[in-house]
Motif scaffolding. Structure first.
Motif, PDB file in Angstrom:
ATOM      1  N   PHE A 198       0.836  -1.210   0.000  1.00 22.23           N
ATOM      2  CA  PHE A 198       0.000   0.000   0.000  1.00 22.23           C
ATOM      3  C   PHE A 198       0.863   1.249   0.000  1.00 22.23           C
ATOM      4  CE2 PHE A 198       0.275   0.969   4.572  1.00 22.23           C
ATOM      5  CZ  PHE A 198       0.429  -0.278   5.163  1.00 22.23           C
ATOM      6  N   SER A 199       0.265   2.293  -0.584  1.00 20.70           N
ATOM      7  CA  SER A 199       0.893   3.614  -0.599  1.00 20.70           C
ATOM      8  C   SER A 199       0.379   4.379   0.596  1.00 20.70           C
ATOM      9  CB  SER A 199       0.497   4.375  -1.873  1.00 20.70           C
ATOM     10  OG  SER A 199       0.859   3.643  -3.017  1.00 20.70           O
ATOM     11  N   THR A 200       1.243   5.202   1.201  1.00 17.97           N
ATOM     12  CA  THR A 200       0.787   6.029   2.316  1.00 17.97           C
ATOM     13  C   THR A 200       0.971   7.508   1.968  1.00 17.97           C
ATOM     14  OG1 THR A 200       2.925   6.259   3.424  1.00 17.97           O
ATOM     15  CG2 THR A 200       1.646   4.282   3.917  1.00 17.97           C
ATOM     16  N   GLY A 201       0.292   8.332   2.687  1.00 18.32           N
ATOM     17  CA  GLY A 201       0.438   9.780   2.508  1.00 18.32           C
ATOM     18  C   GLY A 201      -0.901  10.443   2.246  1.00 18.32           C
ATOM     19  N   ASP A 202      -1.145  11.540   2.956  1.00 16.88           N
ATOM     20  CA  ASP A 202      -2.417  12.246   2.796  1.00 16.88           C
ATOM     21  C   ASP A 202      -2.512  12.965   1.468  1.00 16.88           C
ATOM     22  OD1 ASP A 202      -3.847  11.503   4.944  1.00 16.88           O
ATOM     23  OD2 ASP A 202      -3.351  13.251   6.205  1.00 16.88           O
ATOM     24  N   ASP A 218      -1.143   8.524  -7.261  1.00 18.52           N
ATOM     25  CA  ASP A 218      -0.367   7.391  -6.752  1.00 18.52           C
ATOM     26  C   ASP A 218       0.254   6.611  -7.906  1.00 18.52           C
ATOM     27  OD1 ASP A 218       0.629   5.241  -5.383  1.00 18.52           O
ATOM     28  OD2 ASP A 218      -1.332   4.339  -4.948  1.00 18.52           O
ATOM     29  N   SER A 219       1.507   6.921  -8.198  1.00 13.16           N
ATOM     30  CA  SER A 219       2.176   6.141  -9.253  1.00 13.16           C
ATOM     31  C   SER A 219       2.926   4.943  -8.668  1.00 13.16           C
ATOM     32  CB  SER A 219       3.133   7.026 -10.049  1.00 13.16           C
ATOM     33  OG  SER A 219       4.072   7.642  -9.182  1.00 13.16           O
ATOM     34  N   ILE A 236      -1.148  -8.607  -3.059  1.00 15.85           N
ATOM     35  CA  ILE A 236      -2.330  -8.182  -2.307  1.00 15.85           C
ATOM     36  C   ILE A 236      -2.292  -6.657  -2.309  1.00 15.85           C
ATOM     37  CG2 ILE A 236      -3.491  -8.251  -0.061  1.00 15.85           C
ATOM     38  CD1 ILE A 236      -1.767 -10.947   0.311  1.00 15.85           C
ATOM     39  N   ASP A 237      -3.187  -6.071  -3.087  1.00 22.82           N
ATOM     40  CA  ASP A 237      -3.147  -4.633  -3.348  1.00 22.82           C
ATOM     41  C   ASP A 237      -4.074  -3.918  -2.373  1.00 22.82           C
ATOM     42  OD1 ASP A 237      -3.270  -2.085  -4.363  1.00 22.82           O
ATOM     43  OD2 ASP A 237      -4.248  -2.654  -6.243  1.00 22.82           O
ATOM     44  N   LEU A 238      -3.480  -3.163  -1.461  1.00 22.38           N
ATOM     45  CA  LEU A 238      -4.295  -2.482  -0.448  1.00 22.38           C
ATOM     46  C   LEU A 238      -4.462  -0.994  -0.746  1.00 22.38           C
ATOM     47  CD1 LEU A 238      -2.914  -4.331   2.718  1.00 22.38           C
ATOM     48  CD2 LEU A 238      -5.013  -4.800   1.457  1.00 22.38           C
ATOM     49  N   GLY A 239      -4.069  -0.578  -1.943  1.00 23.49           N
ATOM     50  CA  GLY A 239      -4.370   0.778  -2.401  1.00 23.49           C
ATOM     51  C   GLY A 239      -3.624   1.866  -1.644  1.00 23.49           C
ATOM     52  N   VAL A 240      -4.303   3.003  -1.480  1.00 19.17           N
ATOM     53  CA  VAL A 240      -3.714   4.127  -0.739  1.00 19.17           C
ATOM     54  C   VAL A 240      -4.321   4.138   0.661  1.00 19.17           C
ATOM     55  CG1 VAL A 240      -3.438   6.631  -0.615  1.00 19.17           C
ATOM     56  CG2 VAL A 240      -3.513   5.486  -2.848  1.00 19.17           C
ATOM     57  N   VAL A 241      -3.456   4.242   1.654  1.00 22.54           N
ATOM     58  CA  VAL A 241      -3.959   4.304   3.030  1.00 22.54           C
ATOM     59  C   VAL A 241      -3.689   5.708   3.570  1.00 22.54           C
ATOM     60  CG1 VAL A 241      -3.795   3.343   5.347  1.00 22.54           C
ATOM     61  CG2 VAL A 241      -3.561   1.842   3.348  1.00 22.54           C
ATOM     62  N   PRO A 242      -4.735   6.422   3.946  1.00 21.03           N
ATOM     63  CA  PRO A 242      -4.555   7.784   4.448  1.00 21.03           C
ATOM     64  C   PRO A 242      -3.820   7.797   5.786  1.00 21.03           C
ATOM     65  CG  PRO A 242      -6.878   7.306   3.986  1.00 21.03           C
ATOM     66  CD  PRO A 242      -6.141   6.007   3.928  1.00 21.03           C
ATOM     67  N   ASP A 260       3.527 -12.735   2.994  1.00 23.86           N
ATOM     68  CA  ASP A 260       4.886 -13.051   3.444  1.00 23.86           C
ATOM     69  C   ASP A 260       5.703 -11.774   3.582  1.00 23.86           C
ATOM     70  OD1 ASP A 260       4.588 -15.979   3.087  1.00 23.86           O
ATOM     71  OD2 ASP A 260       4.365 -15.401   0.982  1.00 23.86           O
ATOM     72  N   ALA A 261       5.395 -10.804   2.724  1.00 21.37           N
ATOM     73  CA  ALA A 261       6.123  -9.539   2.763  1.00 21.37           C
ATOM     74  C   ALA A 261       5.148  -8.392   2.584  1.00 21.37           C
ATOM     75  CB  ALA A 261       7.189  -9.499   1.672  1.00 21.37           C
ATOM     76  N   ILE A 262       5.451  -7.285   3.243  1.00 17.87           N
ATOM     77  CA  ILE A 262       4.644  -6.071   3.124  1.00 17.87           C
ATOM     78  C   ILE A 262       5.546  -4.997   2.548  1.00 17.87           C
ATOM     79  CG2 ILE A 262       3.279  -4.342   4.372  1.00 17.87           C
ATOM     80  CD1 ILE A 262       3.165  -6.417   6.722  1.00 17.87           C
ATOM     81  N   ILE A 263       5.086  -4.365   1.490  1.00 17.32           N
ATOM     82  CA  ILE A 263       5.833  -3.226   0.948  1.00 17.32           C
ATOM     83  C   ILE A 263       4.941  -1.998   1.058  1.00 17.32           C
ATOM     84  CG2 ILE A 263       6.968  -2.256  -1.095  1.00 17.32           C
ATOM     85  CD1 ILE A 263       7.469  -5.085  -2.077  1.00 17.32           C
ATOM     86  N   THR A 264       5.509  -0.919   1.585  1.00 11.13           N
ATOM     87  CA  THR A 264       4.781   0.344   1.615  1.00 11.13           C
ATOM     88  C   THR A 264       5.637   1.392   0.937  1.00 11.13           C
ATOM     89  OG1 THR A 264       5.765   1.060   3.700  1.00 11.13           O
ATOM     90  CG2 THR A 264       3.719  -0.214   3.845  1.00 11.13           C
ATOM     91  N   SER A 265       4.999   2.480   0.531  1.00 12.27           N
ATOM     92  CA  SER A 265       5.795   3.613   0.057  1.00 12.27           C
ATOM     93  C   SER A 265       5.375   4.857   0.810  1.00 12.27           C
ATOM     94  CB  SER A 265       5.638   3.815  -1.451  1.00 12.27           C
ATOM     95  OG  SER A 265       4.464   4.535  -1.734  1.00 12.27           O
ATOM     96  N   GLY A 266       6.372   5.686   1.095  1.00 13.95           N
ATOM     97  CA  GLY A 266       6.111   6.977   1.737  1.00 13.95           C
ATOM     98  C   GLY A 266       6.154   6.902   3.255  1.00 13.95           C
TER      99      GLY A 266
END
Ligand code: AMP
Ligand code: MG
Length: 422
Positions: A198-202, A218-219, A236-242, A260-266
């Motif tokens: 998931f991507s993070t950031g307001d 969100d690129s 597993i696509d969790l989209g953008v999380v505010p 097994d792994a979690i990737i986030t950005s921001g």
């Protein structure tokens, strides 16, 4: 299972505030472990999967000595250095229909590519090397052939009982063909790696939302999901999380329960006002790094539950570079792959590049072949860490190593090719 503190203690000179790129890979290789579940898949579905056990050949390939050419099979002892050889054609061997008769001195059998070599014969003269005499015999001129030519040996590709592929090898198209050549319809592979993102950031907009001041689309979701897809991961696509603690907590918990792994950005850089880092710290065993690199720098790694966390920076190119340089090798290890890092190629820089010693810099490069056949590389323009267009134009990353300084025109530099991953 090593904790972050235990791994840190194992690494000489570990400094989370100024970590070298090479130490990142070393750290991650100690953090992650291959998944152990195995499944059986049909070859047609096996592309890019990782083999879970050595594959022992049930048969030899090819199963018999056979001809590599269309021509005439004969006993090569008859070849002379000073005289042409004339042979009488006594029969025909077709692929799939062997010649059963006997062949004497001065005789040969017309043979097709892949046909079994008749007993006692060891040499095939290609059709186009021969002439036909008036009496119907074929003639092999002097010097075109030596004994044993154009015969393929039984088992020269794969020998019955020997290992054909090793556990941990990825099933490339060539490997899938090899498995099929053994007559096997299924293979044992490591189950697919599940990776949540998931991507993070307001300020991050999902596609479909109207633009608003200060916000960007969100690129990262698309670059990361694309790279994961090409690696053959289950995403597993969790989209953008505010940037709200309850929503972040829910996202991390869902990701950790499924992946097994979690990737986030921001949200992992020093000055971040948001809750991402705090939530990582609260839910997991996590290190926050400043890596001596560009682009990139901030990165969080650790565990949440039993999932491995890769908290990537927010800048779109930083995400891709840290993924390619660090996350990908770690995920490959988790996937059970024993592949070593792809080789760095050497190319001559077509331009001067400013480089500060004391950090690893990754420049977007376009590698091509110079007139003399060697490789040359130029950068693809604006190297800003948010500039995706120069990433799109690149076919690899120029790696300017930690100790390296400025690059002059014509200097040799290392390049990491994207090879269909980025
Ligand atoms: P951060 O690491 O959160 O400080 O973000 C650094 C920069 O990357 C900021 O300019 C963000 O707006 C941008 N950014 C963060 N996440 C994304 C995303 N998912 N897609 C595009 N840009 C992003
Ligand atoms: Mg941010």
């Amino acid at each position: 299972m090593n904790s972050i503190a235990q791994i840190a203690a194992q690494l000489q000179g570990y400094d989370p505030q100024a970590l070298r790129a090479a130490d990142v890979n070393e750290f991650l290789s100690r953090l992650v472990e291959p998944v152990s579940q195995i499944e059986s898949v049909a070859i047609i579905d096996a592309l890019d999967r990782v083999l879970a056990a050595d594959l022992i050949s049930p048969i030899s390939v090819p199963p018999h000595d056979n001809s590599a050419m269309d021509g005439y099979a004969f006993d090569g002892d008859q070849l002379r250095a000073d005289a042409a050889l004339a042979l009488q054609v006594v029969g025909t061997a077709l692929a799939g229909k062997a010649w059963q008769g006997s062949v004497g001195a001065g005789q040969c059998v017309k043979i097709m590519t892949g046909a079994i070599m008749p007993a006692g014969l060891d040499t095939v003269v290609p059709q186009e090397f021969t002439q036909v005499q008036a009496d119907g015999r074929i003639v092999i001129p002097v010097g075109v052939l030596k004994a044993g030519d154009n015969r393929r040996f039984m088992g020269e590709d794969l020998m019955q009982g020997k290992s054909a592929l090793r556990s941990g090898e990825r099933l490339t198209p060539a490997a899938c063909g090899l498995v099929a050549s053994l007559g096997l319809g299924t293979v044992q592979v490591v189950r697919r790696l599940r990776v949540a993102y998931f991507s993070t950031g307001d300020e991050i907009l999902s596609l479909g939302q109207p633009p608003r001041e200060g916000a960007v689309y969100d690129s990262n979701r698309y670059t990361v999901l694309g790279m994961l897809g090409r690696m053959g991961c289950e995403v597993i696509d969790l989209g953008v999380v505010p940037d709200q603690p309850q929503l972040l907590e829910a996202a991390f918990r869902e990701a950790a329960s499924k992946a097994d792994a979690i990737i986030t950005s921001g949200g992992v850089s020093v000055g971040e006002a948001d809750y991402t880092k705090a939530m990582m710290k609260q839910l997991g065993d996590v290190a926050f790094w400043k890596i001596a690199m560009r682009p990139g720098r901030p990165m969080a790694v650790g565990r949440i539950g039993s999932s491995i966390l890769f908290g990537l920076p927010g800048n779109p190119v930083a995400v891709m570079v840290t993924f390619f340089a660090f996350v990908r090798p770690a995920l490959l290890r988790m996937m059970g792959s024993t592949a070593s890092a792809p080789p760095l190629l050497k190319a001559r820089s077509q331009e001067a590049i400013r480089k500060k010693a004391g950090r690893t810099e990754y420049q977007r490069g376009l590698v091509s072949t110079a007139a003399d056949g060697s490789l040359k590389v130029r950068t693809t323009g604006n190297q800003g860490s948010g500039v995706l267009s120069s990433m799109v134009q690149a076919n690899g990353l120029i790696v300017l190593h930690h100790e390296q300084g400025n690059i002059a025109v014509g200097d040799e530099v290392d390049v990491m090719m994207f090879d269909g991953v980025v």
